[in-house]
Write a protein that holds these residues in place. Sequence first.
Motif, short mmCIF file in Angstrom:
data_model
loop_
_atom_site.label_atom_id
_atom_site.label_comp_id
_atom_site.label_asym_id
_atom_site.label_seq_id
_atom_site.Cartn_x
_atom_site.Cartn_y
_atom_site.Cartn_z
N MET A 92 0.69 -1.22 -0.10
CA MET A 92 0.06 -0.06 -0.02
C MET A 92 0.92 1.05 -0.09
N PHE A 94 0.45 5.25 0.56
CA PHE A 94 -0.29 6.33 0.96
C PHE A 94 -0.14 7.85 0.66
N GLU A 96 0.30 10.96 2.02
CA GLU A 96 1.22 11.92 2.57
C GLU A 96 2.51 11.45 2.60
N THR A 99 4.74 12.34 5.92
CA THR A 99 4.21 11.71 7.29
C THR A 99 4.45 10.36 7.20
N ALA A 100 4.41 9.92 5.85
CA ALA A 100 4.21 8.21 6.16
C ALA A 100 5.60 7.57 6.33
N LEU A 101 6.66 8.21 6.51
CA LEU A 101 7.84 7.48 6.84
C LEU A 101 8.37 7.93 8.13
N ASN A 102 8.84 7.17 8.84
CA ASN A 102 9.26 7.40 10.41
C ASN A 102 10.57 8.27 10.22
N MET A 162 8.48 5.31 -0.69
CA MET A 162 7.01 4.52 -0.04
C MET A 162 6.60 3.33 -1.23
#
Lengths: 322, 308
Positions: A92, A94, A96, A99-102, A162
């Motif tokens: 999947m 996303f 954004e 913000t989707a990566l730590n 991502m």
Amino acid sequence: MLSITDLVIGFHTPRGTIHAVDGVSLSLDEGEVLGVVGESGCGKSVLALSVLGLLPQPPAFVAGGKILFRDQDLLKLPGDAWRRLRGNAIGMIFQEPMTALNPVFTVGNQLMEVFRVHRNLGRAEALRESVEMLAKVGVPAPERRVKEYPYQLSGGMRQRVMIAMALACNPDLLLADEPTTALDVSIQAQILELMIALKEDMGTAIMLITHDLGVVAEMTQRVAVMYTGRIMEEASTVTLFDNPLHPYTLGLMGAIPRADATFETEALTEIQGVVPGLGNLPPGCHFAPRCPRVMDVCRTEVPPLVAVAPDHRVACWAVTHG
Amino acid sequence: MGRYILKRLWHTVYVAVGISIISFFFIHLSGDPVMLMLPPDASHAEVEALREQLGFNDPLPVQYWRFASHAVRGDLGTSLYHRVPAIDLIFERLPASLELAGAAMLIALVVSIPLGIVSAVKRGSFWDVSSMLGALFGLSMPHFWLGIMMILLFSVHLGWLPTSGRGTLAHLIMPSLALGLSLMAMFARLTRSVMLEVLSQDYVRTARAKGLREQWVIGKHALKNALIPLVTVAGMQFGFLIGGTVIIETVFAWPGVGRLVVQAIFSRDYPLVQAAVLVLAVLFVLINLITDLVYLYLDPQISYLEAK
């Protein structure tokens, strides 16, 4: 390969139960790209998250239906078996990338996890695969990038990371939730091209969730138009753009600016009214209060999704009985 | 990294100078120690003689200069009350303070972080509600009362632990528990709220979408982010604990710095107060430095900004 039948997803809210997905049936073939279009809040993201089993429960709950993936009902699968599909057979992306990566782990660390958890690779091997994957999604100097943190990457680069993560284990199905919405227009085109290239290369089926009909026209073979948790119309992309039938679809199309239109010939149209809150939906067809072709039956009876042609289904009383 | 630490250590010098000036002038506003040192019936001449001998008749800046020039040579003056070098008194007591603060902090963190995490993950459950209620109790209970109750139960009635003093591990248990309990409560509530915030972040959803085990999602992806605010508060609290545990030190007759300083303040033992304030301030700054070094590890973006 993926077949969703009569799926109902409810949410418990302080003001009662609402249905974010209300009797959705969809299917996706091997290597196919299906677009799911609709305005914000129509339930398209909830639909994708439910396939992945990532809805926060509570407040979300599955009130009915089936999600068949490779002939197993995901909703009946034990939690750990479903987990093993995530990031492995189902990836999947996303909306954004910012913000989707730590923020506190390196890109490499986060990418390596996928290989380590699903392929049981050691550190060195996982790192090598990660570098290779980054190169595949067009990240320049991947050996250096793996050691960098997300804040050192641009939005487009992060979205590439991502995509690399989602496709790392060569999934059968990729859920892409507004993958280009947060990006600049020029970067959007690059990311879409990348997704198409990777899909051709890997044969991944994609469920592309978007509100952007331009993206749908470019990317997909089939489209489902969603409104307040229900599918209003579903057709092959060509058919839908040539011959849209549902008044809601027509409204969406009328709201797309066209490069060749002028003020004199064609003004943008808008859909009257606003999307009703999921808490106070009208009985019957949810679109009835805003529909230019509304009939009496629309206000009381829910229109079924009916095939009007082999590759074209519509849920509208005016189209089927008007 | 090395340069950063050197720079920060240099900052400590500024803090020490500032603190010493402020504490020096404030303590001289608090009254005349000579009156306390001599019997009430001492003559005016005797008072004047002692004052002259101790240098209290010189202008304040001169007195400060004398203090500062000795201080840089490691001489922080002689305690008026104990008649021994102030620095010796402090260093004699400091290990006890560090031991108590360290034990209290350790107990608090070891218990509260898992407690807060479980509460956040099982939000609204019986476990969550009861442990947060317990934390509220822990926060509201005064140290001295808790200490006395523990002595009553464990020392007087059960006879398991010594009532007071320092020495064995058994001596450390009650004071560090009494001190650690309110910290524990505070950290548990903080961990819970920070964790709830972190768990709703997009990157946690991404971690789950990758198919990672839930323990891994929480223990790695969520926890490292949640630790940043926790380390801030823990560092500050540790600094306060070293000098600020007078009540517990008094209840358990623990020979720490806190009690020494309070006694020194009451007897207007200028040199001792001055020296203690200085040592504690420097310690506080050093603890802050360690906190910031932990930050560098936790949040890569900070080291990046520092490097710039």
